[in-house]
Enzyme design. Structure first.
Site, PDB file in Angstrom:
ATOM      1  N   ARG A 123      43.601  41.529  35.671  1.00  0.00           N
ATOM      2  CA  ARG A 123      42.809  42.405  34.806  1.00  0.00           C
ATOM      3  C   ARG A 123      43.672  42.889  33.646  1.00  0.00           C
ATOM      4  O   ARG A 123      44.882  42.848  33.708  1.00  0.00           O
ATOM      5  CB  ARG A 123      42.273  43.585  35.622  1.00  0.00           C
ATOM      6  CG  ARG A 123      41.181  43.148  36.585  1.00  0.00           C
ATOM      7  CD  ARG A 123      40.756  44.298  37.474  1.00  0.00           C
ATOM      8  NE  ARG A 123      40.135  45.363  36.718  1.00  0.00           N
ATOM      9  CZ  ARG A 123      40.245  46.653  37.028  1.00  0.00           C
ATOM     10  NH1 ARG A 123      40.943  47.030  38.061  1.00  0.00           N
ATOM     11  NH2 ARG A 123      39.633  47.563  36.301  1.00  0.00           N
ATOM     12  N   LYS A 138      49.342  47.152  47.014  1.00  0.00           N
ATOM     13  CA  LYS A 138      48.297  46.215  46.598  1.00  0.00           C
ATOM     14  C   LYS A 138      48.353  44.930  47.436  1.00  0.00           C
ATOM     15  O   LYS A 138      49.391  44.290  47.559  1.00  0.00           O
ATOM     16  CB  LYS A 138      48.464  45.881  45.107  1.00  0.00           C
ATOM     17  CG  LYS A 138      47.354  44.982  44.593  1.00  0.00           C
ATOM     18  CD  LYS A 138      47.009  45.269  43.160  1.00  0.00           C
ATOM     19  CE  LYS A 138      46.128  44.196  42.578  1.00  0.00           C
ATOM     20  NZ  LYS A 138      45.506  44.557  41.328  1.00  0.00           N
ATOM     21  N   ARG A 155      44.419  56.916  39.144  1.00  0.00           N
ATOM     22  CA  ARG A 155      45.747  57.100  39.760  1.00  0.00           C
ATOM     23  C   ARG A 155      45.689  58.303  40.694  1.00  0.00           C
ATOM     24  O   ARG A 155      45.097  59.333  40.349  1.00  0.00           O
ATOM     25  CB  ARG A 155      46.811  57.406  38.703  1.00  0.00           C
ATOM     26  CG  ARG A 155      46.985  56.343  37.666  1.00  0.00           C
ATOM     27  CD  ARG A 155      47.955  55.261  38.141  1.00  0.00           C
ATOM     28  NE  ARG A 155      48.183  54.283  37.108  1.00  0.00           N
ATOM     29  CZ  ARG A 155      47.314  53.312  36.767  1.00  0.00           C
ATOM     30  NH1 ARG A 155      46.185  53.208  37.413  1.00  0.00           N
ATOM     31  NH2 ARG A 155      47.597  52.460  35.809  1.00  0.00           N
TER      32      ARG A 155
HETATM   33  C1  BTN Z   1      43.906  41.960  39.224  1.00  0.00           C
HETATM   34  O1  BTN Z   1      44.531  42.090  38.160  1.00  0.00           O
HETATM   35  O2  BTN Z   1      44.024  42.773  40.142  1.00  0.00           O
HETATM   36  C2  BTN Z   1      42.938  40.804  39.393  1.00  0.00           C
HETATM   37  C3  BTN Z   1      43.645  39.557  39.843  1.00  0.00           C
HETATM   38  C4  BTN Z   1      42.705  38.372  40.047  1.00  0.00           C
HETATM   39  C5  BTN Z   1      43.466  37.101  40.374  1.00  0.00           C
HETATM   40  C6  BTN Z   1      42.544  35.977  40.728  1.00  0.00           C
HETATM   41  S1  BTN Z   1      43.404  34.606  41.450  1.00  0.00           S
HETATM   42  C7  BTN Z   1      41.953  33.650  41.359  1.00  0.00           C
HETATM   43  C8  BTN Z   1      41.285  33.961  40.037  1.00  0.00           C
HETATM   44  N1  BTN Z   1      41.817  33.136  38.985  1.00  0.00           N
HETATM   45  C9  BTN Z   1      42.485  33.851  38.072  1.00  0.00           C
HETATM   46  O3  BTN Z   1      43.046  33.378  37.065  1.00  0.00           O
HETATM   47  N2  BTN Z   1      42.467  35.147  38.403  1.00  0.00           N
HETATM   48  C10 BTN Z   1      41.712  35.373  39.611  1.00  0.00           C
END
Ligand code: BTN
Length: 323
Positions: free
Chosen positions: A119, A184, A319
């Site tokens: 994100r 996380k 947070r």
């Molecule tokens: C975050 O930032 O918390 C979200 C992470 C999401 C990662 C997943 S892995 C599968 C899918 N493909 C990506 O490029 N991102 C999501």
């Protein structure tokens, strides 16, 4: 691991059986020199895959490794839409590129993402065969209107799947982070392709930490945890993928009909910040209050001076104040 290519993936497939393979056999199989075999072995070791060498026997991957297998996932999920890639830029992008030609439930899972996305434009560290990089396509014919609670629903589906794998105690942080004891464990990135009045195409990306090496973990700028440290047995990513597909199919189907309302109790039971003092960060502003859960639109409810304020939208984050 940007140097990882198809040869590295072939080598891992070969070693996945946990048996010994001589450098010579590997070289022949891959069509590369013994020096290159050595380099590929080093590259796999550097991402935490436990490969050792015994003189006269060759290389062996300790305990073997369960690689992703579309057939196994399809068998356990009853889905006929599972696609496994060894190496892909991003599983989300893979599905986004196919919108228009794919059906609801199409799933893409990869062993490695060269450009995994998180994100807020962050990257998602995606070493080979270490974690789960999972994307799932869904189309909402009702359009974009009802989608504000979608990321919460996906969080619930993910916790359900983890519980089916025997992992208890996982919690959710609004809007879509998955935590275990304030560390996380997984993240969700939903990418939409939508016009106001037409069907809304959603690619739901889920990244779950499965087996993090110390080296990979050092690259992550926040406390993290992986599934293997929460489980007595190594996590089978095929089984986990199948559970995710089943849960997503089920919950998304219900959500289309009834929205988030039927899932609010479940959200409240999983919310790691419920009744706690928090800061809500909106661009450069901070609002302090007590987290009072969410409403049926998926908005965060914050108690500020006795009043309840609603917060919704992708650019807001939360947070904990008093740890
Ligand atoms: C975050 O930032 O918390 C979200 C992470 C999401 C990662 C997943 S892995 C599968 C899918 N493909 C990506 O490029 N991102 C999501």
């Amino acid at each position: 691991m940007s140097e990882l290519n198809d040869k590295g993936a072939c080598l891992l497939k070969l070693l996945a059986d946990g048996k010994f393979h001589s450098g010579e056999t590997i070289g022949k199989e891959l069509g590369v020199s013994r020096t290159s075999v050595n380099n590929y072995i080093k590259a796999l070791q550097s991402i935490g895959i436990d490969i050792y060498k015994v003189t006269g026997k060759g290389y062996c991957c300790a305990g073997g490794i369960e690689l992703l297998d579309a057939k196994k996932i399809e068998m356990h999920s009853q889905s006929k839409r599972v696609h496994v890639e060894q190496i892909v830029d991003s599983t989300n992008q893979y599905l986004l590129d196919k919108i228009g030609s794919i059906e609801k439930g199409q799933t893409c899972i990869a062993e490695y993402q060269s450009n995994g996305r998180g994100r807020r434009g962050r990257s998602w560290v995606s070493p080979f065969a270490s974690h789960l990089y999972f994307s799932f396509y869904w189309r909402f014919d009702s359009g974009i209107d009802r989608l504000s609670g979608l990321s919460l629903l996906v969080g619930i589906a993910t916790v359900n799947a983890l519980e089916k794998m025997g992992i208890q105690g996982v919690t959710l942080k609004w809007p879509n982070d998955i935590y275990y004891q304030n560390k996380k464990l997984a993240g969700i990135l939903i990418e939409l392709n939508a016009q106001a009045t037409e069907a809304c195409h959603c690619v739901i990306g889920i990244g779950i930490n499965v087996r993090m090496s110390a080296e990979q973990g050092a690259l992550i700028d926040q406390p993290w945890v992986d599934l293997n440290s929460l489980s007595a047995e190594p996590i089978d990513r095929n089984a986990l993928s199948a559970h995710l597909i089943v849960e997503l199919q089920l919950l998304l189907g219900e959500y289309e009909k009834q929205g988030l309302q039927p899932y609010l109790d479940r959200w409240f039971s999983l919310d790691c910040f419920l009744s706690k003092s928090v800061n809500v960060l909106i661009a450069d502003k901070i609002q302090t209050g007590i987290c009072r859960g969410v409403n049926a639109k998926g908005a965060l409810l914050l108690e500020v001076d006795g009043d309840i304020k609603e917060f919704i939208g992708g650019e807001i984050s939360l947070r904990l104040l008093d740890k």
